[in-house]
Design a protein around this motif. Structure first.
Motif, PDB file in Angstrom:
ATOM      1  N   LEU A  58       0.833  -1.199   0.000  1.00  0.00           N
ATOM      2  CA  LEU A  58       0.000   0.000   0.000  1.00  0.00           C
ATOM      3  C   LEU A  58       0.874   1.257   0.000  1.00  0.00           C
ATOM      4  O   LEU A  58       0.540   2.255  -0.651  1.00  0.00           O
ATOM      5  N   LYS A  59       1.989   1.212   0.719  1.00  0.00           N
ATOM      6  CA  LYS A  59       2.901   2.354   0.731  1.00  0.00           C
ATOM      7  C   LYS A  59       3.479   2.605  -0.668  1.00  0.00           C
ATOM      8  O   LYS A  59       3.531   3.746  -1.141  1.00  0.00           O
ATOM      9  N   ILE A  60       3.907   1.537  -1.319  1.00  0.00           N
ATOM     10  CA  ILE A  60       4.476   1.681  -2.659  1.00  0.00           C
ATOM     11  C   ILE A  60       3.410   2.145  -3.632  1.00  0.00           C
ATOM     12  O   ILE A  60       3.664   2.992  -4.507  1.00  0.00           O
ATOM     13  N   PHE A  61       2.197   1.619  -3.483  1.00  0.00           N
ATOM     14  CA  PHE A  61       1.092   2.061  -4.325  1.00  0.00           C
ATOM     15  C   PHE A  61       0.855   3.555  -4.165  1.00  0.00           C
ATOM     16  O   PHE A  61       0.649   4.275  -5.155  1.00  0.00           O
ATOM     17  N   GLY A  62       0.899   4.052  -2.938  1.00  0.00           N
ATOM     18  CA  GLY A  62       0.668   5.471  -2.690  1.00  0.00           C
ATOM     19  C   GLY A  62       1.698   6.354  -3.377  1.00  0.00           C
ATOM     20  O   GLY A  62       1.349   7.379  -3.973  1.00  0.00           O
ATOM     21  N   VAL A  63       2.968   5.958  -3.304  1.00  0.00           N
ATOM     22  CA  VAL A  63       4.025   6.745  -3.950  1.00  0.00           C
ATOM     23  C   VAL A  63       3.860   6.720  -5.468  1.00  0.00           C
ATOM     24  O   VAL A  63       3.920   7.760  -6.136  1.00  0.00           O
ATOM     25  N   ALA A  64       3.638   5.532  -6.019  1.00  0.00           N
ATOM     26  CA  ALA A  64       3.478   5.418  -7.475  1.00  0.00           C
ATOM     27  C   ALA A  64       2.226   6.148  -7.951  1.00  0.00           C
ATOM     28  O   ALA A  64       2.237   6.775  -9.019  1.00  0.00           O
ATOM     29  N   PHE A  65       1.172   6.091  -7.158  1.00  0.00           N
ATOM     30  CA  PHE A  65      -0.058   6.786  -7.519  1.00  0.00           C
ATOM     31  C   PHE A  65       0.178   8.298  -7.578  1.00  0.00           C
ATOM     32  O   PHE A  65      -0.257   8.979  -8.512  1.00  0.00           O
ATOM     33  N   GLY A  66       0.894   8.828  -6.587  1.00  0.00           N
ATOM     34  CA  GLY A  66       1.192  10.258  -6.580  1.00  0.00           C
ATOM     35  C   GLY A  66       2.050  10.675  -7.759  1.00  0.00           C
ATOM     36  O   GLY A  66       1.791  11.706  -8.392  1.00  0.00           O
ATOM     37  N   LEU A  67       3.052   9.865  -8.084  1.00  0.00           N
ATOM     38  CA  LEU A  67       3.902  10.180  -9.230  1.00  0.00           C
ATOM     39  C   LEU A  67       3.104  10.127 -10.527  1.00  0.00           C
ATOM     40  O   LEU A  67       3.332  10.926 -11.447  1.00  0.00           O
ATOM     41  N   GLY A  68       2.169   9.193 -10.612  1.00  0.00           N
ATOM     42  CA  GLY A  68       1.345   9.101 -11.809  1.00  0.00           C
ATOM     43  C   GLY A  68       0.448  10.310 -11.983  1.00  0.00           C
ATOM     44  O   GLY A  68       0.289  10.829 -13.097  1.00  0.00           O
ATOM     45  N   VAL A  69      -0.139  10.776 -10.878  1.00  0.00           N
ATOM     46  CA  VAL A  69      -1.019  11.945 -10.961  1.00  0.00           C
ATOM     47  C   VAL A  69      -0.224  13.180 -11.366  1.00  0.00           C
ATOM     48  O   VAL A  69      -0.635  13.947 -12.256  1.00  0.00           O
ATOM     49  N   VAL A  70       0.911  13.401 -10.727  1.00  0.00           N
ATOM     50  CA  VAL A  70       1.721  14.591 -11.013  1.00  0.00           C
ATOM     51  C   VAL A  70       2.196  14.599 -12.464  1.00  0.00           C
ATOM     52  O   VAL A  70       2.106  15.621 -13.160  1.00  0.00           O
ATOM     53  N   SER A  71       2.681  13.459 -12.932  1.00  0.00           N
ATOM     54  CA  SER A  71       3.197  13.404 -14.301  1.00  0.00           C
ATOM     55  C   SER A  71       2.079  13.437 -15.333  1.00  0.00           C
ATOM     56  O   SER A  71       2.300  13.861 -16.473  1.00  0.00           O
ATOM     57  N   GLY A  72       0.873  13.013 -14.962  1.00  0.00           N
ATOM     58  CA  GLY A  72      -0.232  13.002 -15.906  1.00  0.00           C
ATOM     59  C   GLY A  72      -0.868  14.360 -16.128  1.00  0.00           C
ATOM     60  O   GLY A  72      -1.418  14.627 -17.201  1.00  0.00           O
ATOM     61  N   ILE A  73      -0.811  15.221 -15.113  1.00  0.00           N
ATOM     62  CA  ILE A  73      -1.412  16.546 -15.242  1.00  0.00           C
ATOM     63  C   ILE A  73      -0.775  17.322 -16.388  1.00  0.00           C
ATOM     64  O   ILE A  73      -1.438  18.071 -17.116  1.00  0.00           O
ATOM     65  N   VAL A  74       0.527  17.134 -16.559  1.00  0.00           N
ATOM     66  CA  VAL A  74       1.255  17.867 -17.597  1.00  0.00           C
ATOM     67  C   VAL A  74       0.694  17.568 -18.983  1.00  0.00           C
ATOM     68  O   VAL A  74       0.646  18.446 -19.861  1.00  0.00           O
TER      69      VAL A  74
END
Length: 472
Positions: free
Chosen positions: A57-73
């Motif tokens: 769940l911790k790794i999922f949270g980090v990857a999820f955040g990176l995905g959101v940040v990189s996707g907004i661009v």
């Protein structure tokens, strides 16, 4: 039109979307697996399932955040670099991306907080339901993105009015046969990404002599799931190739490295395509197999690239080699997964160090396969952004200068490299720490049935230690 600005804009979008796709593909697979883990924990009461869940769940949270940040661009790039595409296809692409926000993001944002902070505050059944809702949200996100991209690959259900694509049949757009081939293909790729990353982590812990019970769960579940999914993925990969064969023959010819019409057609296993000479160098081909793959026939006529005007042909080198890299990764993953299942049935999986090393080193394979498959689809679609009706050169923002495009490309590259380095380092730290509460055995204890010389140090017989660890 500035040709340099067009090239830089294409490079920028290729770079940002390639970076972004790494994280959603991982989180989609992890979200589904977390749901299975939580269900197993409720059904069996085994604490190891809970520890593995909390760890991933911790790794999922980090990857999820990176995905959101990189996707907004990516959304901003539609306006800054591809405003003509946005203007012309906005009536179709706008609602599709809005549906993603209202369904996928709403579910993910609402229930992800429950996963992070609600374990002690909600009933176990509600926590499991929240996990499933997050998994559903990630799946819906992939669905709407694939609907959008599939419409660009094979546009249906629209009319062109005053230079704008106006939807006339949303059912055709959403329920296109192409969508229901490409969406499962992408979903299975994400599940395989999660499976191999999990299995590789379990193999790493076993090689290091750490977290034996948790590592066994990761290794076995990851490889066993992959053994089932890879053959299904190969089937949907073939179906995806059929849509390209029927709707995008120039792309299919580029993937096959076929320059001239052939009947029956051979299958080029390897070659170096030479676009200047319109031929292949050092080609290794199998007669008739090209017709069998393309049309399920032994004597069908398959078209070559020379059938199309030069301005309508895609680049050949990238889709040709990217497709073969994707297939190669799939074959390696299939052999590795089946070897793991066989070794597990024989009771030798955790003791087979060669297989453990191969599994550990396999973690990049699904990522490479996804990226190479994406390159095949997107580069093979060129020179079209909306296939057959809007060229990429015409989709770019008018009067965009090479200077502006180069500055934004450099800035994005620098920021993304920093984000990727930070995110990767943090995930590595999480992996080094391992599941909280997991038992760290001495290296000799990591492999069952291996003599141990540390009985006096750990204060119990070997068999008791392993039995205690397995019970966890």
């Amino acid at each position: 039109m500035d040709i340099t600005a067009l090239l830089l804009s294409r490079l920028q979008f290729a770079f940002t979307v390639s970076f972004h796709i790494i994280f959603p593909s991982l989180t989609i697979g992890l979200a589904a697996w977390l749901t299975v883990l939580e269900a197993l924990h409720l059904a069996t009461g085994r604490p190891a399932y809970r520890r593995v869940f909390e760890f991933w769940l911790k790794i999922f949270g980090v990857a999820f955040g990176l995905g959101v940040v990189s996707g907004i661009v990516l959304a901003f790039e539609f306006g800054t670099n591809w405003s003509e595409l946005s203007r012309m296809s906005g009536p179709i692409q706008g609602p599709l991306l809005t549906y993603e926000t209202f369904t996928a993001f709403a579910l993910e944002a609402s229930f992800f907080g429950v996963l992070l902070f609600g374990r002690q505050r909600v009933a176990p059944w509600f926590y499991l339901s929240s996990t499933a809702m997050v998994a559903l949200g990630t799946t819906l996100s992939a669905f709407w993105i694939m609907v959008n991209n599939s419409w660009m690959q094979v546009p249906v259900g629209y009319v062109l009015e005053n230079g704008t694509f106006v939807p006339t049949d949303w059912a055709k757009i959403i329920f296109s046969a192409v969508v229901w081939v490409r969406f499962p293909h992408m979903l299975l790729a994400s599940y395989l990404t999660g499976a191999f990353c999990v299995a590789a982590t379990g193999a790493w812990y076993l090689l290091r002599g750490q977290f034996h019970a948790e590592a066994r769960i990761m290794l076995r579940m990851g490889l066993y799931l992959a053994a089932i999914l890879v053959p299904v993925q190969i089937l949907f990969g073939h179906l995806t190739g059929e849509y390209a064969h029927d709707y995008q023959p120039a792309k299919f010819a580029a993937i096959e490295g076929r320059w001239h019409d052939e009947q029956p057609a051979s299958e080029v296993l390897f070659a170096i395509p030479d676009e200047a000479r319109q031929s292949n160098r050092y080609a290794i081909s199998v007669p008739v197999l090209g017709s069998l793959i393309g049309s399920i026939s032994f004597d069908s006529k398959e078209v070559g690239l020379t059938r199309f005007p030069p301005q309508d042909r895609p680049p050949v080198l990238i889709p040709f080699f990217a497709f073969r890299i994707m297939v190669g990764c799939g074959i390696v993953m299939l052999l590795l997964a089946w070897a793991g299942v066989y070794s597990g049935i024989k009771g030798r999986l955790e003791r087979n160090r060669v297989l453990l090393w191969c599994t550990f080193l396999s973690f990049p394979l699904p990522h490479i396969a996804i990226l190479s498959g994406w390159f095949t689809a997107e580069v093979g679609r060129q020179p079209w952004t909306v296939y057959g009706v809007l060229r990429t050169a015409d989709a770019m923002t008018p009067f965009l200068t090479a200077q502006a495009a180069s500055i934004s490309l450099i800035v994005f590259c620098a920021v993304y490299v920093f984000i990727f380095a930070f995110g990767t380092f943090y995930i590595y730290r999480l992996l080094r720490s391992g599941p909280a509460g997991g038992l760290v055995l001495p290296p000799a204890a990591a492999i069952p049935n291996r003599p141990m010389s540390v009985v006096g140090q750990i204060g119990m017989p070997n068999t008791d230690l392993l039995a205690q660890e397995d019970s966890r």
